[in-house]
Design a protein around this motif. Structure first.
Motif, PDB file in Angstrom:
ATOM      1  N   ASN A 294       0.797  -1.223   0.071  1.00 31.48           N
ATOM      2  CA  ASN A 294      -0.162   0.039   0.116  1.00 31.48           C
ATOM      3  C   ASN A 294       0.948   1.300  -0.083  1.00 31.48           C
ATOM      4  N   ALA A 295       1.961   1.277   0.898  1.00 27.46           N
ATOM      5  CA  ALA A 295       2.659   2.506   0.831  1.00 27.46           C
ATOM      6  C   ALA A 295       3.313   2.638  -0.444  1.00 27.46           C
ATOM      7  N   ALA A 296       3.821   1.567  -1.244  1.00 22.95           N
ATOM      8  CA  ALA A 296       4.207   1.446  -2.654  1.00 22.95           C
ATOM      9  C   ALA A 296       3.244   2.251  -3.418  1.00 22.95           C
ATOM     10  N   ARG A 297       1.998   1.818  -3.516  1.00 23.03           N
ATOM     11  CA  ARG A 297       0.872   2.158  -4.488  1.00 23.03           C
ATOM     12  C   ARG A 297       0.367   3.652  -4.021  1.00 23.03           C
ATOM     13  N   VAL A 298       0.488   4.029  -2.740  1.00 20.98           N
ATOM     14  CA  VAL A 298       0.168   5.496  -2.407  1.00 20.98           C
ATOM     15  C   VAL A 298       1.377   6.284  -3.091  1.00 20.98           C
ATOM     16  N   ALA A 299       2.565   5.866  -2.770  1.00 17.83           N
ATOM     17  CA  ALA A 299       3.608   6.512  -3.611  1.00 17.83           C
ATOM     18  C   ALA A 299       3.291   6.628  -4.936  1.00 17.83           C
ATOM     19  N   ALA A 300       2.723   5.512  -5.673  1.00 19.54           N
ATOM     20  CA  ALA A 300       2.655   5.629  -7.161  1.00 19.54           C
ATOM     21  C   ALA A 300       1.114   6.123  -7.375  1.00 19.54           C
ATOM     22  N   LYS A 301       0.589   6.699  -6.395  1.00 17.63           N
ATOM     23  CA  LYS A 301      -0.599   7.492  -6.539  1.00 17.63           C
ATOM     24  C   LYS A 301      -1.820   6.379  -6.911  1.00 17.63           C
ATOM     25  N   GLN A 302      -1.931   5.319  -6.370  1.00 17.06           N
ATOM     26  CA  GLN A 302      -2.852   4.389  -6.869  1.00 17.06           C
ATOM     27  C   GLN A 302      -3.883   4.213  -5.655  1.00 17.06           C
ATOM     28  N   GLN A 303      -4.770   3.530  -5.700  1.00 17.36           N
ATOM     29  CA  GLN A 303      -5.643   3.075  -4.582  1.00 17.36           C
ATOM     30  C   GLN A 303      -5.044   2.031  -3.604  1.00 17.36           C
ATOM     31  N   PRO A 304      -5.117   2.442  -2.420  1.00 15.99           N
ATOM     32  CA  PRO A 304      -4.519   1.403  -1.581  1.00 15.99           C
ATOM     33  C   PRO A 304      -5.428   0.051  -1.404  1.00 15.99           C
ATOM     34  N   LEU A 305      -4.743  -0.867  -1.086  1.00 19.21           N
ATOM     35  CA  LEU A 305      -5.607  -2.122  -1.190  1.00 19.21           C
ATOM     36  C   LEU A 305      -6.185  -2.362   0.316  1.00 19.21           C
ATOM     37  N   PRO A 306      -7.376  -3.026   0.362  1.00 16.92           N
ATOM     38  CA  PRO A 306      -7.850  -3.179   1.791  1.00 16.92           C
ATOM     39  C   PRO A 306      -6.909  -4.298   2.539  1.00 16.92           C
ATOM     40  N   GLU A 307      -6.796  -3.847   3.973  1.00 18.30           N
ATOM     41  CA  GLU A 307      -5.973  -4.659   4.695  1.00 18.30           C
ATOM     42  C   GLU A 307      -6.808  -5.790   5.651  1.00 18.30           C
ATOM     43  N   ASP A 308      -7.933  -5.955   5.378  1.00 17.91           N
ATOM     44  CA  ASP A 308      -8.631  -6.875   6.153  1.00 17.91           C
ATOM     45  C   ASP A 308      -9.011  -8.126   5.351  1.00 17.91           C
ATOM     46  N   ASP A 309      -8.313  -8.303   4.069  1.00 17.50           N
ATOM     47  CA  ASP A 309      -8.852  -9.196   3.260  1.00 17.50           C
ATOM     48  C   ASP A 309      -8.151 -10.627   3.911  1.00 17.50           C
ATOM     49  N   TRP A 310      -7.610 -10.806   4.751  1.00 18.90           N
ATOM     50  CA  TRP A 310      -6.982 -12.079   5.273  1.00 18.90           C
ATOM     51  C   TRP A 310      -7.973 -13.030   5.950  1.00 18.90           C
ATOM     52  N   HIS A 311      -9.196 -12.241   6.230  1.00 17.18           N
ATOM     53  CA  HIS A 311     -10.289 -13.088   6.432  1.00 17.18           C
ATOM     54  C   HIS A 311     -10.526 -14.278   5.553  1.00 17.18           C
ATOM     55  N   GLY A 312     -10.698 -13.823   4.105  1.00 17.74           N
ATOM     56  CA  GLY A 312     -10.748 -15.030   3.114  1.00 17.74           C
ATOM     57  C   GLY A 312      -9.609 -16.100   2.765  1.00 17.74           C
ATOM     58  N   LEU A 313      -8.667 -15.527   3.107  1.00 14.72           N
ATOM     59  CA  LEU A 313      -7.417 -16.444   2.789  1.00 14.72           C
ATOM     60  C   LEU A 313      -6.961 -17.273   4.093  1.00 14.72           C
ATOM     61  N   PHE A 314      -7.038 -16.864   5.096  1.00 11.55           N
ATOM     62  CA  PHE A 314      -6.424 -17.626   6.505  1.00 11.55           C
ATOM     63  C   PHE A 314      -7.762 -18.064   7.159  1.00 11.55           C
ATOM     64  N   LYS A 315      -7.838 -19.283   7.507  1.00  9.74           N
ATOM     65  CA  LYS A 315      -8.840 -19.454   8.816  1.00  9.74           C
ATOM     66  C   LYS A 315      -7.992 -20.153   9.903  1.00  9.74           C
ATOM     67  N   LEU A 316      -8.448 -19.529  10.996  1.00 10.06           N
ATOM     68  CA  LEU A 316      -8.130 -19.700  12.307  1.00 10.06           C
ATOM     69  C   LEU A 316      -8.374 -21.035  12.830  1.00 10.06           C
ATOM     70  N   PRO A 317      -7.914 -21.766  13.242  1.00 11.48           N
ATOM     71  CA  PRO A 317      -8.212 -23.036  13.777  1.00 11.48           C
ATOM     72  C   PRO A 317      -9.453 -22.956  14.882  1.00 11.48           C
ATOM     73  N   GLN A 318     -10.137 -23.866  15.180  1.00 10.71           N
ATOM     74  CA  GLN A 318     -11.313 -24.154  16.191  1.00 10.71           C
ATOM     75  C   GLN A 318     -10.590 -24.312  17.446  1.00 10.71           C
ATOM     76  N   GLU A 319     -10.991 -23.960  18.532  1.00  4.38           N
ATOM     77  CA  GLU A 319     -10.510 -24.308  19.997  1.00  4.38           C
ATOM     78  C   GLU A 319     -11.274 -25.623  20.366  1.00  4.38           C
ATOM     79  N   PRO A 320     -10.368 -26.714  20.662  1.00  2.00           N
ATOM     80  CA  PRO A 320     -11.047 -27.905  20.985  1.00  2.00           C
ATOM     81  C   PRO A 320     -11.966 -27.615  22.322  1.00  2.00           C
ATOM     82  N   SER A 321     -12.872 -28.453  22.346  1.00  2.00           N
ATOM     83  CA  SER A 321     -13.746 -28.243  23.633  1.00  2.00           C
ATOM     84  C   SER A 321     -13.181 -28.892  24.807  1.00  2.00           C
ATOM     85  N   ARG A 322     -13.295 -28.048  25.999  1.00  2.00           N
ATOM     86  CA  ARG A 322     -12.721 -28.526  27.123  1.00  2.00           C
ATOM     87  C   ARG A 322     -13.611 -29.279  28.162  1.00  2.00           C
TER      88      ARG A 322
END
Lengths: 360, 365
Positions: A294-322
């Protein structure tokens, strides 16, 4: 819906002697596999009266296939099985015709040396307690009863635990919020044995201690042998038997099993935490990469990409039941209380024997 | 322990018409009854319907097992059958009996129908009718004889049980269905060890006003047994000292019996006794200590697992790992691992969002 009578929680379980005998007979005849059955009775004013019981049908192990081919597991799951619910309703309907109380007030199970605190027990009791708060689970401990006094205890699930179980999740945050510990899972209800008048007169006919001070003296040794004095049922003299090693061996075996279960649970949680750490690390790495982009894109005067996209890419593991861990902890507490009781009785008996053999 | 068995001279068992060559023996039939069947019958007798029927007796069926040659029968359980009885006719709900039998056999597949019971000693033509029904080929116990058990449940008289089997005998062919000859057979009330403990608890209630007794813990049960035994021993001791002081005449049989009993004490060297005693006490105390320390450890683990800490639950998990690494090991090594866990926590506390990878922590070896 307005309740006509106040909902009084159960304070005492009054068990008819017929129920005691039936449960003992069923559990001891199917030892060591678990035996389960249903209880009927009535509840009045905080006292739950249990007046009759009948066993659930057993399935022949050779007929079943697949992973659940253990007779104990089948029997333990019996109260929940659909076929058995039908059986239970049928039986209750038939018993109603002969004036037996037609309310189901719980279920019973057998246990060996106190090993009944497991998931199956909780699920069964939840199944009963969900519809009607006044149900109990009676547990008869076969191996401890054979050492002397009868071991019959009544349990129900605490209301906090019922609410938590309904949610179905036992993760750390939920437990922290609700402050539920393993001690609060099951609540014990005191048990009292009750006889009818007819039964009391029958019991008086069974052999009892002679109460008159003068007895007729025998004339010969054969006389004594042929007609020995009858030993009364209560108090039982079987309790005076001194047998230490089998109890200790069985207890140690069960403790080792619980420790293994505990460590398995622990390893599961550690594995989960390692996975969580790795995923978190990957996410932070990705986020820093995004920030740099994003820093590079701002420097190149482009739209910064969203930073919250990681939800779709990474899945957090489920905590096993206690839940399993908590049940295991409760089971260990049960074992240690049993051992304490045993220590008390055995040490007194041993000192008595020693005092006799070694008179000081 | 057995209830007194009357002495029987059994000449031969009357045979119902059987298939030739079945191999039915004419040995006398003995009936063993389990106590829960008796309790069940007494309970049913109390719950009887006293409104419309004139008779005060109830009937039900007996279920149990039979030995191979048919000469020994064990009654294990029973169930009640609704019936109505007037002066001139009796009605038994056959449908109910069939259904209930099917349900009961589902729960205990190895048992069979053995006969029926009733709660009065009277044997009349109705009894014969029902007996023939129970002995008949399709719904009864054919070719084995049906057992009929009667228990007297009148207030004021002692409760007695009698068992019978029947042989067909009739005045003429038309009245064959409602006549038969009842022959008494010996019976025994049979207690197993497990039931003795249960009977103990049940009998504890027999002397109290409310007919109820709590289930006592082991140590209270032991106390009661010890008190009773002490009482008995005092009684015997009192008798012996009276004989020695010549206040009473001695009795040869009793003296001999006491001597035989007392000579059973083992003669072991006192060092051996001390040695065995110490070993056993150590075993018991060790297991007790072990159980309690395991309980404490697991209790601690559970508390730490859910304990709220400043830097979040992950550190709580690590600290728990550190402590648990000491589980089963001695305390010294546990202290070191706990220290490592503590330092890790300090490291993670720097920034909540920025989690650092932990070096793989080996488990307790």
């Amino acid at each position: 819906m307005a309740e006509i009578q106040r909902d009084v929680p159960i304070k005492l379980a009054q068990v008819g002697s017929l129920v005691v005998m039936k449960i003992v007979k069923h559990c001891s005849s199917s030892f060591p596999t678990t035996a389960t059955g249903s209880l009927v009775g009535m509840d009045s004013n905080g006292v739950l009266e249990i007046t009759n019981a009948f066993p659930f049908p057993t399935v022949d192990v050779s007929n079943t296939d697949g992973h659940q081919n253990d007779a104990s597991t089948l029997a333990a799951a019996a109260p929940r099985a659909k076929a058995n619910i039908v059986y239970q309703n049928d039986m209750i309907r038939h018993l109603k015709e002969v004036n037996v109380d037609a309310n189901n007030v719980g279920w019973y199970t057998s246990a060996t040396m106190g090993n009944f605190v497991n998931l199956s027990f909780i699920e069964n009791q939840y199944h009963y307690q969900r519809d009607n708060g006044k149900t109990v689970a009676l547990v008869h401990d076969v191996s401890r009863s054979s050492q002397g006094s009868l071991s019959l205890r009544a349990f129900k699930l605490s209301t906090d635990f019922m609410a938590a179980y309904k949610e179905g999740k036992f993760t750390t945050e939920i437990l922290q919020k609700s402050k539920l510990t393993f001690k609060d899972i099951i609540v014990e209800v005191p048990v009292v044995v009750h006889n009818s008048h007819l039964l009391t007169s029958y019991l008086h006919q069974l052999p009892a201690l002679p109460d008159n001070p003068e007895l007729e003296l025998p004339t010969s040794l054969d006389d004594i042998r042929r007609d020995p004095a009858k030993i009364p049922a209560h108090p039982s003299f079987d309790a005076l038997d001194l047998s230490i090693d089998p109890f200790l061996e069985k207890t140690c075996d069960l403790l080792l099993e619980s420790i293994e279960a505990h460590y398995t649970d622990l390893n599961n949680h550690q594995y989960y935490q390692r996975q969580l750490t790795r995923e978190q690390f990957k996410i932070t790495q990705w986020q820093t990469k995004r920030k740099a982009e994003n820093a590079a894109r701002v420097a190149a005067k482009q739209q910064p990409l969203p930073e919250d996209d990681w939800h779709g890419l990474f899945k957090l593991p489920q905590e096993p039941s206690r839940l399993e861990g908590m049940l295991n902890a409760r089971q260990v507490e049960q074992y240690s209380k049993q051992v304490d009781g045993f220590t008390a009785t055995v040490t007194s008996k041993m000192f008595a024997v020693r005092g006799n053999l070694l008179p000081e | 322990m057995a209830v007194d068995q009357e002495h029987f001279v059994h000449l031969s068992r009357p045979l119902a018409p059987t298939v030739l060559g079945f191999g039915a023996s004419s040995a006398p039939l003995t009936v063993n009854i389990q106590p829960q069947a008796v309790f069940s019958i007494l309970d049913h007798a109390i719950r009887r319907d006293i409104r419309d029927t004139q008779s005060t007796r109830v009937i039900g069926a007996l279920v149990g097992i039979r030995s191979e040659d048919g000469s020994e029968v064990e009654v294990r359980s029973c169930f009640a059958i609704p019936h109505t009885e007037n002066e001139d006719q009796v009605e038994v709900d056959v449908e109910y009996q069939k259904n209930m039998l099917a349900l009961t056999l589902k729960a205990s597949p190895r048992e069979t129908l053995l006969g029926w019971y009733t709660t009065s000693h009277e044997l009349n033509s109705f009894s014969a009718l029902i007996q023939n029904f129970f002995a008949s080929p399709d719904t009864g116990t054919f070719p084995h004889p049906a057992v009929h058990l009667t228990i007297s449940t009148e207030a004021g008289t002692s409760i007695e049980t009698k068992t019978y089997i029947s042989a067909p005998v009739a005045v003429n062919a038309e009245r064959a269905a409602e006549s038969c000859l009842f022959i008494e057979v010996p019976h025994k009330l049979h207690f197993t060890d497990a039931e003795r403990a249960a009977l103990g608890s049940v009998a504890a209630a027999q002397d109290t006003e409310t007919r109820a007794a709590p289930i006592v813990s082991d140590i209270e049960g032991l106390t009661q047994s010890l008190e009773t035994v002490t009482g008995l021993l005092e009684r015997v001791g009192g008798y012996v000292s009276e004989v020695l002081d010549e206040e009473r005449d001695g009795n040869h049989a009793l003296g001999q019996y006491l001597m035989n009993a007392l000579s059973l004490t083992p003669k072991v060297a006192s060092t051996a006794i001390e040695h065995d005693f110490n070993n056993h006490i150590q075993d018991v105390l060790m297991v007790s200590y072990l159980a309690n320390s395991i309980r404490t450890q697991i209790d601690l683990a559970q508390r730490l697992a859910t304990a709220p800490l400043v830097a979040g639950e992950k550190e709580a998990g690590d600290k728990k790992d550190g402590e648990e690494g000491a589980g089963g090991q001695d305390g010294g090594r546990g202290g070191r691992r706990g220290g490592r866990g503590g330092r890790g926590r300090g490291g993670g506390g720097r920034s909540g969002g920025n989690r650092e990878p932990r070096e793989p922590r080996e488990n307790a070896d």
